[in-house]
Design an enzyme around this catalytic site. Structure first.
Site, PDB file in Angstrom:
ATOM      1  N   GLU A  38       0.842  -1.203   0.000  1.00  0.00           N
ATOM      2  CA  GLU A  38       0.000   0.000   0.000  1.00  0.00           C
ATOM      3  C   GLU A  38       0.871   1.245   0.000  1.00  0.00           C
ATOM      4  O   GLU A  38       1.800   1.361   0.810  1.00  0.00           O
ATOM      5  CB  GLU A  38      -0.903  -0.033   1.239  1.00  0.00           C
ATOM      6  CG  GLU A  38      -2.327   0.388   0.976  1.00  0.00           C
ATOM      7  CD  GLU A  38      -3.054  -0.503  -0.028  1.00  0.00           C
ATOM      8  OE1 GLU A  38      -3.172  -0.095  -1.197  1.00  0.00           O
ATOM      9  OE2 GLU A  38      -3.520  -1.592   0.360  1.00  0.00           O
ATOM     10  N   HIS A  39       0.572   2.158  -0.913  1.00  0.00           N
ATOM     11  CA  HIS A  39       1.340   3.407  -1.087  1.00  0.00           C
ATOM     12  C   HIS A  39       2.791   3.114  -1.471  1.00  0.00           C
ATOM     13  O   HIS A  39       3.675   3.926  -1.221  1.00  0.00           O
ATOM     14  CB  HIS A  39       1.278   4.290   0.168  1.00  0.00           C
ATOM     15  CG  HIS A  39      -0.069   4.933   0.365  1.00  0.00           C
ATOM     16  ND1 HIS A  39      -0.340   6.224  -0.024  1.00  0.00           N
ATOM     17  CD2 HIS A  39      -1.227   4.452   0.889  1.00  0.00           C
ATOM     18  CE1 HIS A  39      -1.602   6.516   0.280  1.00  0.00           C
ATOM     19  NE2 HIS A  39      -2.166   5.453   0.819  1.00  0.00           N
ATOM     20  N   THR A  40       3.031   1.947  -2.034  1.00  0.00           N
ATOM     21  CA  THR A  40       4.372   1.630  -2.522  1.00  0.00           C
ATOM     22  C   THR A  40       4.504   1.934  -4.008  1.00  0.00           C
ATOM     23  O   THR A  40       5.614   2.106  -4.501  1.00  0.00           O
ATOM     24  CB  THR A  40       4.703   0.136  -2.292  1.00  0.00           C
ATOM     25  OG1 THR A  40       3.554  -0.637  -2.683  1.00  0.00           O
ATOM     26  CG2 THR A  40       5.028  -0.148  -0.844  1.00  0.00           C
ATOM     27  N   ASP A  41       3.383   2.015  -4.715  1.00  0.00           N
ATOM     28  CA  ASP A  41       3.494   2.119  -6.186  1.00  0.00           C
ATOM     29  C   ASP A  41       4.152   3.424  -6.628  1.00  0.00           C
ATOM     30  O   ASP A  41       5.036   3.414  -7.461  1.00  0.00           O
ATOM     31  CB  ASP A  41       2.141   1.871  -6.897  1.00  0.00           C
ATOM     32  CG  ASP A  41       1.027   2.841  -6.557  1.00  0.00           C
ATOM     33  OD1 ASP A  41       1.171   3.607  -5.587  1.00  0.00           O
ATOM     34  OD2 ASP A  41       0.000   2.824  -7.275  1.00  0.00           O
ATOM     35  N   GLY A 128     -15.367   4.848  -4.355  1.00  0.00           N
ATOM     36  CA  GLY A 128     -14.703   5.446  -3.204  1.00  0.00           C
ATOM     37  C   GLY A 128     -14.434   4.463  -2.084  1.00  0.00           C
ATOM     38  O   GLY A 128     -14.338   4.844  -0.921  1.00  0.00           O
ATOM     39  N   LEU A 131     -11.476   0.170  -4.142  1.00  0.00           N
ATOM     40  CA  LEU A 131     -11.472  -0.927  -5.115  1.00  0.00           C
ATOM     41  C   LEU A 131     -11.272  -0.387  -6.534  1.00  0.00           C
ATOM     42  O   LEU A 131     -11.465  -1.101  -7.516  1.00  0.00           O
ATOM     43  CB  LEU A 131     -12.767  -1.744  -5.016  1.00  0.00           C
ATOM     44  CG  LEU A 131     -13.052  -2.335  -3.625  1.00  0.00           C
ATOM     45  CD1 LEU A 131     -14.379  -3.077  -3.618  1.00  0.00           C
ATOM     46  CD2 LEU A 131     -11.923  -3.258  -3.180  1.00  0.00           C
ATOM     47  N   SER A 134     -12.398   4.375 -10.073  1.00  0.00           N
ATOM     48  CA  SER A 134     -11.926   5.461 -10.937  1.00  0.00           C
ATOM     49  C   SER A 134     -10.974   4.934 -12.013  1.00  0.00           C
ATOM     50  O   SER A 134     -11.126   5.248 -13.193  1.00  0.00           O
ATOM     51  CB  SER A 134     -11.245   6.551 -10.114  1.00  0.00           C
ATOM     52  OG  SER A 134     -10.114   6.063  -9.426  1.00  0.00           O
ATOM     53  N   ASP A 178      -3.337   0.673  -9.879  1.00  0.00           N
ATOM     54  CA  ASP A 178      -4.757   0.438 -10.138  1.00  0.00           C
ATOM     55  C   ASP A 178      -5.020   0.246 -11.623  1.00  0.00           C
ATOM     56  O   ASP A 178      -5.745  -0.656 -12.047  1.00  0.00           O
ATOM     57  CB  ASP A 178      -5.596   1.620  -9.645  1.00  0.00           C
ATOM     58  CG  ASP A 178      -5.385   1.895  -8.171  1.00  0.00           C
ATOM     59  OD1 ASP A 178      -4.725   1.087  -7.507  1.00  0.00           O
ATOM     60  OD2 ASP A 178      -5.876   2.937  -7.699  1.00  0.00           O
ATOM     61  N   TYR A 227      -3.871  11.980   0.267  1.00  0.00           N
ATOM     62  CA  TYR A 227      -3.070  11.132  -0.613  1.00  0.00           C
ATOM     63  C   TYR A 227      -1.854  11.896  -1.116  1.00  0.00           C
ATOM     64  O   TYR A 227      -0.714  11.443  -1.028  1.00  0.00           O
ATOM     65  CB  TYR A 227      -3.956  10.673  -1.781  1.00  0.00           C
ATOM     66  CG  TYR A 227      -3.349   9.586  -2.612  1.00  0.00           C
ATOM     67  CD1 TYR A 227      -3.674   8.260  -2.383  1.00  0.00           C
ATOM     68  CD2 TYR A 227      -2.440   9.885  -3.616  1.00  0.00           C
ATOM     69  CE1 TYR A 227      -3.114   7.255  -3.146  1.00  0.00           C
ATOM     70  CE2 TYR A 227      -1.870   8.888  -4.386  1.00  0.00           C
ATOM     71  CZ  TYR A 227      -2.213   7.581  -4.148  1.00  0.00           C
ATOM     72  OH  TYR A 227      -1.656   6.587  -4.892  1.00  0.00           O
TER      73      TYR A 227
END
Ligand code: ADP
Ligand code: MG
Length: 388
Positions: A38-41, A128, A131, A134, A178, A227
């Site tokens: 998570e938040h690594t991309d 939201g 998943l 967007s 994503d 974010y």
């Protein structure tokens, strides 16, 4: 939640009522669940998501004139229109249409000619919730327009355009995860993605493992602000550590530089560094069908998101703790739970032996802030985007 057939009917009916007749084609792009990473991309690191069964459909038919019209089933058939050959601005009245405007804008920016077109959008991904509704919308639009305009874009090219749509047009400085997993997902597999090289390694999901997605019912607020702020802290930490991205840092380097980083930057960097390592270990555990190790990695990931990255909320922590207790008690620790997605609300992901999925769902006492039982989805890894 609409079944795949009902969703298809909805997009056709929405198209017919806005434009008359039938579309030339329908494109589909799935949502995704991130198992870990998570938040690594956006730190050039590793992620381990899977495409899931819920999706966004885009029905499309070319027009002879210069107009692009889009209508959304999930926004009461609201429409947004713009000219294909003029500068494209955001639509303040219909913000959902910015994912379509942004995609056309990104495609034009790299030289693709986009003809006039009528578009109808319908989805069954809870929006939201972490998943990626967007990204799935942008990828579905890209898939439809690539086919309609004879562009023959690769899934990776569509994913990069969809990322540019969200970053440069919508204003969320997201990574590539994503979009890439929506475009390139594979049935029965998670994808270990190296977000620097964009290499995707399919990792088979064990036959006997179920993926549970539990919606906390906590609606995210102001997520873009949080974010982008997390991303800025990571970039500041990387600069102070003297590396191109946090992917290139390790814990000894971080400890050596401790005095140069603020407490917040240090904590944010520690999350990213440890999460990258956990993601690689989780891919190995998944490959080996080792649900006990996977569960331990999930637990450590959630603690790191809570304590170092500060993106969880008390109700989400409570939901994760309850799932972890149920998994510890009834499946001998085979499996685990963690928040998934950008944070500040949304969904929790749990992996459990298939035989226990129903019992765990049944035993959950968590209630959403509105006092309701949470929506639980039992998901399998599905295919990436394509024409229906
Ligand atoms: P997430 O990607 O986690 O679901 P985001 O806030 O990034 O959450 O994106 C949700 C937004 O994407 C929605 O508010 C809407 O603007 C747009 N969107 C997603 N699905 C649809 C859809 N089916 N129709 C129209 N807009 C959609
Ligand atoms: Mg999103």
């Amino acid at each position: 939640m609409a079944s795949p057939t009902a969703l298809h009917d909805t997009v056709l009916a929405t198209f017919a009522s806005a434009f008359g007749g039938a579309p030339t084609l329908v494109a589909r792009a799935p949502g995704r669940v991130n198992l870990i990473g998570e938040h690594t991309d956006y730190n050039d690191g590793f992620v381990l998501p899977a495409a899931i069964g819920v999706a966004t459909l885009v029905a499309a038919r070319p027009r002879a004139d210069r107009w692009i019209h889009v209508t959304a089933a999930d926004f009461s058939g609201a429409t947004s229109s713009f000219a294909r050959d003029e500068p494209i601005a955001p639509d303040a009245a219909q913000p959902w249409a910015d994912y379509v405007r942004g995609m056309v804008s990104a495609m034009r920016a790299v030289g693709h000619a986009i003809a006039g077109v009528d578009l109808a959008v319908a989805g069954n991904i809870p929006q939201g919730s972490g998943l990626s509704s967007s990204a799935s919308l942008a990828v579905a639009v890209g898939t439809a327009l690539s086919a309609l305009n004879g562009l023959d874009l690769s899934p990776t090219a569509i994913a990069l355009l969809a990322q540019s749509c969200e970053c440069d047009f919508v204003g969320t400085r997201c990574g590539i995860m994503d979009q890439l997993v929506s475009a390139r997902g594979r049935s029965g597999h998670a994808l270990l993605i190296d977000c620097r090289s964009l290499a995707c390694q399919p990792v088979p999901i064990p036959e006997d493992m179920a993926i549970l997605i539990v919606h906390s019912g906590v609606v995210r607020g102001l997520v873009e602000g949080h974010y982008n702020e997390r991303r800025a802290s990571c970039e500041a930490a990387a600069a102070k550590l003297g590396v191109a991205a946090l992917r290139d840092a390790d814990l000894p380097l971080l400890e050596d530089a401790r005095g140069h980083l603020s407490t917040v930057e240090h904590a944010r960097a520690r999350h990213v560094i440890t999460e990258n390592a956990r993601t690689l270990q989780a891919a190995e555990a998944l490959r080996a069908g080792d649900l006990v190790s996977l569960g331990e990695l999930f637990a450590a990931s959630h603690a790191s998101m809570r304590d170092d990255f500060a993106i969880t909320l008390p109700p989400i922590d409570a939901l994760v703790a309850e799932l972890q207790a149920l998994i510890g008690g009834s499946c001998d620790g085979r499996g685990g739970a963690r928040m998934t997605g950008g944070g500040f609300g949304g969904a929790v992901v749990a992996v459990v032996p298939k035989d226990y999925a129903a019992a765990i769902t049944h035993a959950l006492t968590y209630r959403t802030p509105a006092g309701a039982a949470p929506l639980v989805m039992v998901e399998q890894a599905g295919p990436g985007a394509g024409l229906v």
